[in-house]
Write a protein that holds these residues in place. Sequence first.
Motif, PDB file in Angstrom:
ATOM      1  N   THR A 115       0.834  -1.204   0.000  1.00  0.00           N
ATOM      2  CA  THR A 115       0.000   0.000   0.000  1.00  0.00           C
ATOM      3  C   THR A 115       0.869   1.256   0.000  1.00  0.00           C
ATOM      4  OG1 THR A 115      -1.707  -1.171   1.275  1.00  0.00           O
ATOM      5  CG2 THR A 115      -1.841   1.238   1.209  1.00  0.00           C
ATOM      6  N   THR A 217      -7.305  -1.966   3.831  1.00  0.00           N
ATOM      7  CA  THR A 217      -6.630  -2.751   2.787  1.00  0.00           C
ATOM      8  C   THR A 217      -6.519  -4.217   3.173  1.00  0.00           C
ATOM      9  OG1 THR A 217      -4.466  -2.173   3.739  1.00  0.00           O
ATOM     10  CG2 THR A 217      -5.294  -0.780   1.964  1.00  0.00           C
ATOM     11  N   LYS A 219      -8.706  -6.046   4.373  1.00  0.00           N
ATOM     12  CA  LYS A 219      -9.939  -6.744   4.018  1.00  0.00           C
ATOM     13  C   LYS A 219      -9.896  -7.276   2.584  1.00  0.00           C
ATOM     14  CE  LYS A 219     -12.732  -4.011   7.218  1.00  0.00           C
ATOM     15  NZ  LYS A 219     -13.844  -3.035   7.372  1.00  0.00           N
ATOM     16  N   LEU A 220      -9.014  -6.719   1.750  1.00  0.00           N
ATOM     17  CA  LEU A 220      -8.882  -7.197   0.377  1.00  0.00           C
ATOM     18  C   LEU A 220      -8.306  -8.607   0.333  1.00  0.00           C
ATOM     19  CD1 LEU A 220      -7.344  -3.984  -1.246  1.00  0.00           C
ATOM     20  CD2 LEU A 220      -9.714  -4.752  -1.404  1.00  0.00           C
ATOM     21  N   THR A 231      -9.600 -14.545  -2.867  1.00  0.00           N
ATOM     22  CA  THR A 231      -9.443 -13.434  -3.799  1.00  0.00           C
ATOM     23  C   THR A 231      -8.567 -12.364  -3.174  1.00  0.00           C
ATOM     24  OG1 THR A 231     -11.429 -12.325  -2.995  1.00  0.00           O
ATOM     25  CG2 THR A 231     -11.693 -13.827  -4.871  1.00  0.00           C
ATOM     26  N   ALA A 232      -7.915 -11.622  -4.039  1.00  0.00           N
ATOM     27  CA  ALA A 232      -7.045 -10.547  -3.542  1.00  0.00           C
ATOM     28  C   ALA A 232      -6.876  -9.497  -4.618  1.00  0.00           C
ATOM     29  CB  ALA A 232      -5.691 -11.101  -3.137  1.00  0.00           C
ATOM     30  N   MET A 233      -6.702  -8.254  -4.170  1.00  0.00           N
ATOM     31  CA  MET A 233      -6.375  -7.150  -5.061  1.00  0.00           C
ATOM     32  C   MET A 233      -4.936  -6.762  -4.764  1.00  0.00           C
ATOM     33  SD  MET A 233      -9.008  -6.148  -7.003  1.00  0.00           S
ATOM     34  CE  MET A 233      -8.888  -4.384  -7.246  1.00  0.00           C
ATOM     35  N   PHE A 246      -6.088  -8.229  -9.992  1.00  0.00           N
ATOM     36  CA  PHE A 246      -7.068  -9.067  -9.300  1.00  0.00           C
ATOM     37  C   PHE A 246      -6.639 -10.510  -9.392  1.00  0.00           C
ATOM     38  CE2 PHE A 246     -10.919 -11.691  -9.304  1.00  0.00           C
ATOM     39  CZ  PHE A 246     -11.484 -11.304  -8.093  1.00  0.00           C
TER      40      PHE A 246
END
Length: 250
Positions: A115, A217, A219-220, A231-233, A246
Amino acid sequence: MNKFIFCFLFLTIQSYGQQSSADIDSIAVERKLEFKYKQLIIPAVFIGYGIIGLESGQIKGFNSGLSAEVTENIDEKTSIDDFSQYAPIAGLYGLSAVGVKGKNNIKDKTIILATSYLLMGLTVNAFKKTASVERPDGRGLNSFPSGHTATAFMGAELMYQEYKDASVWYGISGYAVAAGTGAFRMYNNRHWLSDVVAGAGIGILSAKAGYWLYPYTSKLFAKKKSTNTKTAMIPFYDGKASGFAFVKIF
């Protein structure tokens, strides 16, 4: 080097995503947003100095005089700053590898780093494209701010935040390397002093923002208990473009 870093971040987060939820329990997820206005003072002063220097004749004159003194009688440049900018980031993981206990586990640390790196990259490039300051050596109009210095100070601030409870000297050593990186950018005639100061401010602020934003962040990368899919960003920045990738694991 940028692509290597983001490949590393992706593999680190993915490896944790394959563990059970019990193994990735994180205290940091439950933390409230630890935003304090006084934390903005130092980076704001640094960035403000750099921005004022874009128009201030006095600061420009000081930049030119200092640059002339620093680069006088230099016969050979060095590329150490191309590597030292990443040293604090390496230290962030290296200390964990040798058993020094930090504030967060590897997964949380990596999310905060990703981040921070994305925010830093976006900010640096936005300034470079809009300010269009000529470099001291005349090779380009992207001098302001110093990206190398921003990267180094971002890593130094992350080291300080993670390991200050273990020993404040870990953070001090990171900042010493970051300051050296900025000095070498001027030694190599690639940046003005105001570029370096602003880069330091951006790096510090980006690292702090990485912690402030972590409750969101993180929570992604959280697993859903009702499904086996993950899943992840993944944020990325390669020096020219920034965005999110993604990823979905079945």
